[in-house]
Design an enzyme around this catalytic site. Structure first.
Site, PDB file in Angstrom:
ATOM      1  N   SER A 189      -5.354 -21.236  25.600  1.00 31.02           N
ATOM      2  CA  SER A 189      -4.101 -21.613  24.940  1.00 31.02           C
ATOM      3  C   SER A 189      -3.241 -20.371  24.831  1.00 31.02           C
ATOM      4  CB  SER A 189      -4.405 -22.130  23.532  1.00 31.02           C
ATOM      5  OG  SER A 189      -3.215 -22.234  22.766  1.00 31.02           O
ATOM      6  N   TYR A 202      -9.299 -21.224  15.403  1.00 31.48           N
ATOM      7  CA  TYR A 202      -8.940 -21.766  16.720  1.00 31.48           C
ATOM      8  C   TYR A 202      -8.484 -20.664  17.678  1.00 31.48           C
ATOM      9  CZ  TYR A 202      -6.269 -24.472  20.185  1.00 31.48           C
ATOM     10  OH  TYR A 202      -5.762 -25.007  21.350  1.00 31.48           O
TER      11      TYR A 202
HETATM   12  P1  NAD Z   1      -6.746 -34.097  22.724  1.00 31.37           P
HETATM   13  O1  NAD Z   1      -6.970 -34.403  21.307  1.00 31.37           O
HETATM   14  O2  NAD Z   1      -6.189 -35.164  23.568  1.00 31.37           O
HETATM   15  O3  NAD Z   1      -8.051 -33.579  23.412  1.00 31.37           O
HETATM   16  C1  NAD Z   1      -9.054 -32.869  22.733  1.00 31.37           C
HETATM   17  C2  NAD Z   1     -10.351 -33.604  22.986  1.00 31.37           C
HETATM   18  O4  NAD Z   1     -11.408 -32.798  22.525  1.00 31.37           O
HETATM   19  C3  NAD Z   1     -10.476 -34.921  22.274  1.00 31.37           C
HETATM   20  O5  NAD Z   1      -9.969 -35.988  23.032  1.00 31.37           O
HETATM   21  C4  NAD Z   1     -11.988 -35.038  22.088  1.00 31.37           C
HETATM   22  O6  NAD Z   1     -12.528 -35.924  23.026  1.00 31.37           O
HETATM   23  C5  NAD Z   1     -12.505 -33.650  22.370  1.00 31.37           C
HETATM   24  N1  NAD Z   1     -13.376 -33.156  21.324  1.00 31.37           N
HETATM   25  C6  NAD Z   1     -13.043 -32.530  20.187  1.00 31.37           C
HETATM   26  N2  NAD Z   1     -14.150 -32.264  19.483  1.00 31.37           N
HETATM   27  C7  NAD Z   1     -15.210 -32.723  20.201  1.00 31.37           C
HETATM   28  C8  NAD Z   1     -16.604 -32.734  20.010  1.00 31.37           C
HETATM   29  N3  NAD Z   1     -17.176 -32.199  18.929  1.00 31.37           N
HETATM   30  N4  NAD Z   1     -17.369 -33.316  20.962  1.00 31.37           N
HETATM   31  C9  NAD Z   1     -16.820 -33.867  22.061  1.00 31.37           C
HETATM   32  N5  NAD Z   1     -15.498 -33.873  22.295  1.00 31.37           N
HETATM   33  C10 NAD Z   1     -14.707 -33.302  21.378  1.00 31.37           C
HETATM   34  O7  NAD Z   1      -5.787 -32.823  22.739  1.00 31.37           O
HETATM   35  P2  NAD Z   1      -5.327 -31.822  23.903  1.00 31.37           P
HETATM   36  O8  NAD Z   1      -4.187 -31.119  23.326  1.00 31.37           O
HETATM   37  O9  NAD Z   1      -5.219 -32.496  25.193  1.00 31.37           O
HETATM   38  O10 NAD Z   1      -6.523 -30.775  23.936  1.00 31.37           O
HETATM   39  C11 NAD Z   1      -7.197 -30.423  25.119  1.00 31.37           C
HETATM   40  C12 NAD Z   1      -7.404 -28.932  25.186  1.00 31.37           C
HETATM   41  O11 NAD Z   1      -6.145 -28.300  25.324  1.00 31.37           O
HETATM   42  C13 NAD Z   1      -8.061 -28.313  23.962  1.00 31.37           C
HETATM   43  O12 NAD Z   1      -9.019 -27.373  24.383  1.00 31.37           O
HETATM   44  C14 NAD Z   1      -6.906 -27.613  23.280  1.00 31.37           C
HETATM   45  O13 NAD Z   1      -7.346 -26.510  22.552  1.00 31.37           O
HETATM   46  C15 NAD Z   1      -6.077 -27.204  24.469  1.00 31.37           C
HETATM   47  N6  NAD Z   1      -4.684 -26.891  24.157  1.00 31.37           N
HETATM   48  C16 NAD Z   1      -3.849 -27.858  23.687  1.00 31.37           C
HETATM   49  C17 NAD Z   1      -2.538 -27.520  23.389  1.00 31.37           C
HETATM   50  C18 NAD Z   1      -1.562 -28.535  22.864  1.00 31.37           C
HETATM   51  O14 NAD Z   1      -0.465 -28.151  22.453  1.00 31.37           O
HETATM   52  N7  NAD Z   1      -1.862 -29.819  22.858  1.00 31.37           N
HETATM   53  C19 NAD Z   1      -2.084 -26.213  23.593  1.00 31.37           C
HETATM   54  C20 NAD Z   1      -2.978 -25.271  24.079  1.00 31.37           C
HETATM   55  C21 NAD Z   1      -4.277 -25.618  24.364  1.00 31.37           C
END
Ligand code: NAD
Ligand code: MG
Length: 297
Positions: A189, A202
Site C-alpha cells: 500500500s 496496518y
Molecule cells: P477488500 O475488503 O475487498 O479485501 C480484503 C479481503 O481480505 C477481504 O475480502 C477478506 O476476504 C480478506 N481477509 C481479511 N481478513 C482475512 C482473514 N483473517 N482471513 C481470510 N481473508 C481475510 O478490500 P481491498 O481494499 O480490496 O483490500 C485488498 C488488499 O489491498 C489489502 O491487502 C489491502 O491492504 C490492500 N490495499 C487496499 C487499499 C484500498 O484503498 N482499498 C489501498 C492499499 C492497499
C-alpha cells in the site's frame, strides 16, 4: 460506451466527489457498496497471458482481489479463491464470473490467521488444480485507531497475522510446489511509505510486505520464481467502509491524490496480470505503485 480501454482523461474517468459514509460490519461486502465498484466484470478483456496457469488468490471475493481474480480467469488461469466465510455471497459472484470465462473456480473459505488453514490452501490448489504456479496475496486487515492508547494487542497481532504471517505461511508452503516460471504477487500500500497516524499496525505490515517481498525475491529468483508487489493508493472497496477509515473521511477519500479521485478495483487488475505473466520475466522484487500519482521512494 467508454471503458478502461478507451482513450480518455484519467482525471474525469471514474470521477467521484468522494463517497457517502456507509459503515459496514465485519469484513464488509462489495455487493453493499454504493456506488457499485467496477471490478472489470463487464469490461476486462483477456489476451491469453495466463493460459493454463494455476492460481491461488486470497481476498478473492471483493475489491482488488476480485478484480485480479476476474482478470486472471479471463487471461486463462484456473483459480482457488480464498475469503472469509461471511463473504460467501460476494465469492459466489466471482466464482460464477470465473466459470463464465471457461475456467475452474475452487472456493476455499477460511481464516488466514489460522496457520494450518493458511498452509492448507496450497494443498487445495495442488489437489484441485493439479498444481500451483501463481499466488496473489491480496487479503488484508485494516482498522483505523486514532490513539495508540486504544490500539489493543489483540488488534495489533491480528493485523500482523493476517497481513504478514499468512503471506509467509502460504509462500513457504508453496515453494516446494512452484515450478520455474511461477510468480508471486503480494499487496502492499502507499501506507508502506506514507503511513497515516491512525493506521500504525496496518502501515507497519504494509512496509513489512515490501521488505519481505524484496528479500524473498532475491532468494527465489535463482529458482525461476519471481516475487513482486503491487502498492495501491486509495481504492473503492469494502475494506475502507468496514473500519478501514473513519466514516467522516469517506467524503474526501482519494480526493487529495494528484489524479483527484479514488481508484476503482478494475484499475488495479492489469498490475497483477503484468507481474503474474511471463511478459514481466525480468521484473523481480519490484513494487508497482498504482496510487494516482503520490510520490514514492
Ligand atoms: P477488500 O475488503 O475487498 O479485501 C480484503 C479481503 O481480505 C477481504 O475480502 C477478506 O476476504 C480478506 N481477509 C481479511 N481478513 C482475512 C482473514 N483473517 N482471513 C481470510 N481473508 C481475510 O478490500 P481491498 O481494499 O480490496 O483490500 C485488498 C488488499 O489491498 C489489502 O491487502 C489491502 O491492504 C490492500 N490495499 C487496499 C487499499 C484500498 O484503498 N482499498 C489501498 C492499499 C492497499
Ligand atoms: Mg471481501
Amino acid at each position: 460506451m467508454s471503458d478502461q480501454y478507451t482513450f480518455q482523461n484519467p482525471v474525469t474517468q471514474y470521477r467521484t466527489e468522494g463517497f457517502e459514509p456507509q459503515p459496514q460490519e465485519g469484513p464488509g461486502l462489495a455487493s453493499e457498496l454504493g456506488p457499485t465498484p467496477d471490478h472489470g466484470e463487464s469490461t476486462y478483456r483477456g489476451t491469453g497471458r495466463l493460459a493454463g496457469r494455476k492460481a491461488l488468490v486470497t481476498g478473492a471475493d471483493s475489491g482488488i482481489g476480485r478484480a485480479a481474480t476476474i482478470a486472471f480467469a479471463r487471461e486463462g488461469a484456473d483459480v482457488v479463491l480464498n475469503y472469509l466465510p461471511e463473504e460467501q455471497q460476494d465469492a459466489d459472484q466471482v466464482a460464477q464470473l470465473v466459470r463464465d470465462a471457461g475456467r475452474k473456480a475452487v472456493l476455499a473459505p477460511g481464516d488466514l490467521t489460522d496457520e494450518a488453514f493458511a498452509r492448507s490452501l496450497v494443498r487445495t490448489a495442488v489437489d484441485e488444480l493439479g498444481g500451483i504456479d501463481l499466488i496473489a496475496n491480496v487479503a488484508g486487515k485494516q482498522q483505523h485507531v486514532e490513539d495508540v492508547a486504544d490500539l489493543t494487542s489483540a488488534q495489533f497481532e491480528e493485523t500482523v497475522r493476517t497481513n504478514l504471517n499468512a503471506l509467509f505461511w502460504i509462500v513457504q508452503e508453496a515453494v516446494p510446489h512452484l515450478p520455474p516460471g511461477s510468480t508471486v504477487v503480494n499487496t502492499s500500500s502507499v501506507q508502506g511509505y506514507q503511513p497515516s497516524p491512525n493506521l500504525v499496525d496496518y502501515a507497519t505490515t504494509k512496509s513489512g510486505i515490501i521488505a519481505l517481498s524484496k528479500a524473498l525475491a532475491q532468494q527465489l529468483a535463482p529458482k525461476g520464481i519471481r516475487v513482486n508487489v503491487v502498492a495501491p493508493g486509495p481504492v473503492w472497496t469494502p475494506l475502507q467502509v468496514a473500519g478501514g477509515q473513519p466514516d467522516e473521511a469517506m467524503p474526501q477519500f482519494g480526493q487529495s491524490t494528484p489524479i483527484g479521485r479514488a481508484a476503482q478495483p478494475a484499475e488495479l487488475a492489469p498490475a497483477y496480470v503484468f507481474l503474474a505473466s511471463p511478459e514481466s520475466s525480468y521484473v523481480v522484487g519490484e513494487v508497482l505503485n498504482v496510487n494516482g500519482g503520490m510520490p514514492t521512494p
